[in-house]
Scaffold this motif. Structure first.
Motif, PDB file in Angstrom:
ATOM      1  N   GLU A  56       0.838  -1.202   0.000  1.00 28.82           N
ATOM      2  CA  GLU A  56       0.000   0.000   0.000  1.00 28.82           C
ATOM      3  C   GLU A  56       0.875   1.254   0.000  1.00 28.82           C
ATOM      4  O   GLU A  56       0.594   2.213  -0.718  1.00 28.82           O
ATOM      5  CB  GLU A  56      -0.931   0.005   1.217  1.00 28.82           C
ATOM      6  CG  GLU A  56      -2.002  -1.057   1.151  1.00 28.82           C
ATOM      7  CD  GLU A  56      -2.685  -1.313   2.482  1.00 28.82           C
ATOM      8  OE1 GLU A  56      -3.702  -2.019   2.474  1.00 28.82           O
ATOM      9  OE2 GLU A  56      -2.208  -0.825   3.531  1.00 28.82           O
ATOM     10  N   TYR A  57       1.929   1.223   0.799  1.00 27.74           N
ATOM     11  CA  TYR A  57       2.861   2.353   0.846  1.00 27.74           C
ATOM     12  C   TYR A  57       3.479   2.581  -0.537  1.00 27.74           C
ATOM     13  O   TYR A  57       3.532   3.704  -1.030  1.00 27.74           O
ATOM     14  CB  TYR A  57       3.955   2.103   1.892  1.00 27.74           C
ATOM     15  CG  TYR A  57       5.041   3.155   1.869  1.00 27.74           C
ATOM     16  CD1 TYR A  57       4.863   4.372   2.509  1.00 27.74           C
ATOM     17  CD2 TYR A  57       6.233   2.940   1.186  1.00 27.74           C
ATOM     18  CE1 TYR A  57       5.855   5.356   2.469  1.00 27.74           C
ATOM     19  CE2 TYR A  57       7.223   3.916   1.141  1.00 27.74           C
ATOM     20  CZ  TYR A  57       7.025   5.117   1.786  1.00 27.74           C
ATOM     21  OH  TYR A  57       7.986   6.083   1.741  1.00 27.74           O
ATOM     22  N   ALA A  58       3.943   1.514  -1.183  1.00 29.06           N
ATOM     23  CA  ALA A  58       4.574   1.617  -2.498  1.00 29.06           C
ATOM     24  C   ALA A  58       3.596   2.201  -3.522  1.00 29.06           C
ATOM     25  O   ALA A  58       3.966   3.091  -4.298  1.00 29.06           O
ATOM     26  CB  ALA A  58       5.078   0.253  -2.961  1.00 29.06           C
ATOM     27  N   THR A  86       1.356 -12.283 -14.105  1.00 31.09           N
ATOM     28  CA  THR A  86       0.146 -12.941 -13.620  1.00 31.09           C
ATOM     29  C   THR A  86      -0.393 -12.253 -12.372  1.00 31.09           C
ATOM     30  O   THR A  86      -1.512 -12.492 -11.968  1.00 31.09           O
ATOM     31  CB  THR A  86       0.395 -14.432 -13.290  1.00 31.09           C
ATOM     32  OG1 THR A  86       1.372 -14.514 -12.255  1.00 31.09           O
ATOM     33  CG2 THR A  86       0.852 -15.196 -14.506  1.00 31.09           C
ATOM     34  N   TYR A  87       0.390 -11.375 -11.781  1.00 36.52           N
ATOM     35  CA  TYR A  87      -0.037 -10.683 -10.573  1.00 36.52           C
ATOM     36  C   TYR A  87      -0.665  -9.322 -10.857  1.00 36.52           C
ATOM     37  O   TYR A  87      -0.928  -8.574  -9.933  1.00 36.52           O
ATOM     38  CB  TYR A  87       1.150 -10.486  -9.622  1.00 36.52           C
ATOM     39  CG  TYR A  87       1.601 -11.770  -8.975  1.00 36.52           C
ATOM     40  CD1 TYR A  87       0.871 -12.341  -7.947  1.00 36.52           C
ATOM     41  CD2 TYR A  87       2.775 -12.384  -9.397  1.00 36.52           C
ATOM     42  CE1 TYR A  87       1.295 -13.521  -7.352  1.00 36.52           C
ATOM     43  CE2 TYR A  87       3.202 -13.559  -8.799  1.00 36.52           C
ATOM     44  CZ  TYR A  87       2.457 -14.118  -7.781  1.00 36.52           C
ATOM     45  OH  TYR A  87       2.881 -15.273  -7.200  1.00 36.52           O
ATOM     46  N   ASP A  88      -0.919  -8.988 -12.133  1.00 38.88           N
ATOM     47  CA  ASP A  88      -1.411  -7.643 -12.415  1.00 38.88           C
ATOM     48  C   ASP A  88      -2.737  -7.346 -11.727  1.00 38.88           C
ATOM     49  O   ASP A  88      -2.999  -6.219 -11.355  1.00 38.88           O
ATOM     50  CB  ASP A  88      -1.478  -7.354 -13.908  1.00 38.88           C
ATOM     51  CG  ASP A  88      -2.538  -8.127 -14.642  1.00 38.88           C
ATOM     52  OD1 ASP A  88      -2.984  -9.163 -14.126  1.00 38.88           O
ATOM     53  OD2 ASP A  88      -2.929  -7.695 -15.736  1.00 38.88           O
ATOM     54  N   ARG A  89      -3.576  -8.342 -11.512  1.00 37.96           N
ATOM     55  CA  ARG A  89      -4.845  -8.123 -10.815  1.00 37.96           C
ATOM     56  C   ARG A  89      -4.635  -7.908  -9.322  1.00 37.96           C
ATOM     57  O   ARG A  89      -5.500  -7.378  -8.644  1.00 37.96           O
ATOM     58  CB  ARG A  89      -5.819  -9.270 -11.058  1.00 37.96           C
ATOM     59  CG  ARG A  89      -6.316  -9.334 -12.483  1.00 37.96           C
ATOM     60  CD  ARG A  89      -7.173  -8.144 -12.799  1.00 37.96           C
ATOM     61  NE  ARG A  89      -7.586  -8.185 -14.191  1.00 37.96           N
ATOM     62  CZ  ARG A  89      -8.329  -7.272 -14.759  1.00 37.96           C
ATOM     63  NH1 ARG A  89      -8.737  -6.234 -14.074  1.00 37.96           N
ATOM     64  NH2 ARG A  89      -8.657  -7.370 -16.012  1.00 37.96           N
ATOM     65  N   ALA A  90      -3.493  -8.296  -8.812  1.00 42.53           N
ATOM     66  CA  ALA A  90      -3.182  -8.043  -7.403  1.00 42.53           C
ATOM     67  C   ALA A  90      -3.119  -6.537  -7.148  1.00 42.53           C
ATOM     68  O   ALA A  90      -3.422  -6.075  -6.048  1.00 42.53           O
ATOM     69  CB  ALA A  90      -1.865  -8.704  -7.015  1.00 42.53           C
ATOM     70  N   ILE A  91      -2.767  -5.780  -8.157  1.00 43.60           N
ATOM     71  CA  ILE A  91      -2.745  -4.328  -8.026  1.00 43.60           C
ATOM     72  C   ILE A  91      -4.152  -3.814  -7.749  1.00 43.60           C
ATOM     73  O   ILE A  91      -4.344  -2.934  -6.915  1.00 43.60           O
ATOM     74  CB  ILE A  91      -2.137  -3.669  -9.280  1.00 43.60           C
ATOM     75  CG1 ILE A  91      -0.654  -4.022  -9.347  1.00 43.60           C
ATOM     76  CG2 ILE A  91      -2.345  -2.161  -9.280  1.00 43.60           C
ATOM     77  CD1 ILE A  91       0.020  -3.660 -10.627  1.00 43.60           C
ATOM     78  N   ASP A  92      -5.146  -4.389  -8.429  1.00 44.71           N
ATOM     79  CA  ASP A  92      -6.537  -3.981  -8.199  1.00 44.71           C
ATOM     80  C   ASP A  92      -6.923  -4.183  -6.736  1.00 44.71           C
ATOM     81  O   ASP A  92      -7.578  -3.329  -6.137  1.00 44.71           O
ATOM     82  CB  ASP A  92      -7.489  -4.788  -9.083  1.00 44.71           C
ATOM     83  CG  ASP A  92      -7.240  -4.576 -10.567  1.00 44.71           C
ATOM     84  OD1 ASP A  92      -6.599  -3.575 -10.940  1.00 44.71           O
ATOM     85  OD2 ASP A  92      -7.690  -5.426 -11.352  1.00 44.71           O
ATOM     86  N   VAL A  93      -6.517  -5.299  -6.185  1.00 45.85           N
ATOM     87  CA  VAL A  93      -6.826  -5.602  -4.790  1.00 45.85           C
ATOM     88  C   VAL A  93      -6.134  -4.606  -3.858  1.00 45.85           C
ATOM     89  O   VAL A  93      -6.734  -4.093  -2.912  1.00 45.85           O
ATOM     90  CB  VAL A  93      -6.415  -7.049  -4.434  1.00 45.85           C
ATOM     91  CG1 VAL A  93      -6.576  -7.320  -2.949  1.00 45.85           C
ATOM     92  CG2 VAL A  93      -7.233  -8.037  -5.251  1.00 45.85           C
ATOM     93  N   GLN A  94      -4.890  -4.297  -4.143  1.00 44.45           N
ATOM     94  CA  GLN A  94      -4.151  -3.351  -3.310  1.00 44.45           C
ATOM     95  C   GLN A  94      -4.733  -1.937  -3.412  1.00 44.45           C
ATOM     96  O   GLN A  94      -4.798  -1.213  -2.413  1.00 44.45           O
ATOM     97  CB  GLN A  94      -2.666  -3.346  -3.686  1.00 44.45           C
ATOM     98  CG  GLN A  94      -1.971  -4.656  -3.404  1.00 44.45           C
ATOM     99  CD  GLN A  94      -2.103  -5.098  -1.955  1.00 44.45           C
ATOM    100  OE1 GLN A  94      -2.015  -4.305  -1.039  1.00 44.45           O
ATOM    101  NE2 GLN A  94      -2.322  -6.380  -1.756  1.00 44.45           N
ATOM    102  N   ILE A  95      -5.178  -1.555  -4.600  1.00 40.99           N
ATOM    103  CA  ILE A  95      -5.828  -0.256  -4.781  1.00 40.99           C
ATOM    104  C   ILE A  95      -7.109  -0.212  -3.936  1.00 40.99           C
ATOM    105  O   ILE A  95      -7.379   0.778  -3.253  1.00 40.99           O
ATOM    106  CB  ILE A  95      -6.146   0.011  -6.270  1.00 40.99           C
ATOM    107  CG1 ILE A  95      -4.859   0.247  -7.065  1.00 40.99           C
ATOM    108  CG2 ILE A  95      -7.134   1.155  -6.424  1.00 40.99           C
ATOM    109  CD1 ILE A  95      -4.200   1.596  -6.867  1.00 40.99           C
ATOM    110  N   LEU A  96      -7.885  -1.282  -3.964  1.00 43.56           N
ATOM    111  CA  LEU A  96      -9.113  -1.355  -3.177  1.00 43.56           C
ATOM    112  C   LEU A  96      -8.806  -1.198  -1.683  1.00 43.56           C
ATOM    113  O   LEU A  96      -9.476  -0.440  -0.978  1.00 43.56           O
ATOM    114  CB  LEU A  96      -9.835  -2.683  -3.431  1.00 43.56           C
ATOM    115  CG  LEU A  96     -11.097  -2.935  -2.620  1.00 43.56           C
ATOM    116  CD1 LEU A  96     -12.159  -1.891  -2.933  1.00 43.56           C
ATOM    117  CD2 LEU A  96     -11.617  -4.332  -2.889  1.00 43.56           C
TER     118      LEU A  96
END
Length: 130
Positions: A56-58, A86-96
């Motif tokens: 989240e900080y990053a 393959t982790y690009d959707r992990a960004i969506d989760v972190q943004i949320l």
């Protein structure tokens, strides 16, 4: 490798936002919030400390360094040196997760917005802390 494993070190070493004096800023102020880069502490408008994970900080740091600029998942991954696409959707989760911490109204983001099919952006003025 976790997509943000290298991000923390890279962003910490490059977290200095250089002002006109050439001195590194101690952090950023945005919409009443303050992020202190040396201590990695986020403080709300009322002075409450809000905990952030390394990821989240990053993400917040990237968005603060590029206010009102749409950042695609790919550009965020490049800036955090994520290697596995393959982790690009992990960004969506972190943004949320980040939204849940900094947005005052649920379901109606004012600060951390999504531009459909393009990416994310921080929709506020950002000032360096001296």
């Amino acid at each position: 490798m976790h997509p943000f494993a290298a991000a923390t070190q890279v962003l910490h070493s490059s977290s200095a936002h250089h002002g006109e004096s050439g001195q590194a800023a101690k952090g950023f102020r945005f919409a009443g919030w303050e992020l202190h880069t040396r201590s990695r502490k986020l403080r709300s408008c009322d002075g409450q400390e809000v905990g952030l994970t390394k990821t989240e900080y990053a993400l917040l740091l990237i968005l603060l360094k590029h206010p009102r600029k749409i950042m695609s998942r790919d550009s965020i991954m490049d800036m955090t040196q994520a290697e596995d696409k393959t982790y690009d959707r992990a960004i969506d989760v972190q943004i949320l997760r980040l939204r849940r911490k900094i947005e005052s109204r649920k379901g109606a983001p004012v600060l951390l917005k999504t531009k459909r099919s393009a990416g994310y952006f921080l929709d506020t003025e950002v000032q360096p802390l001296d």
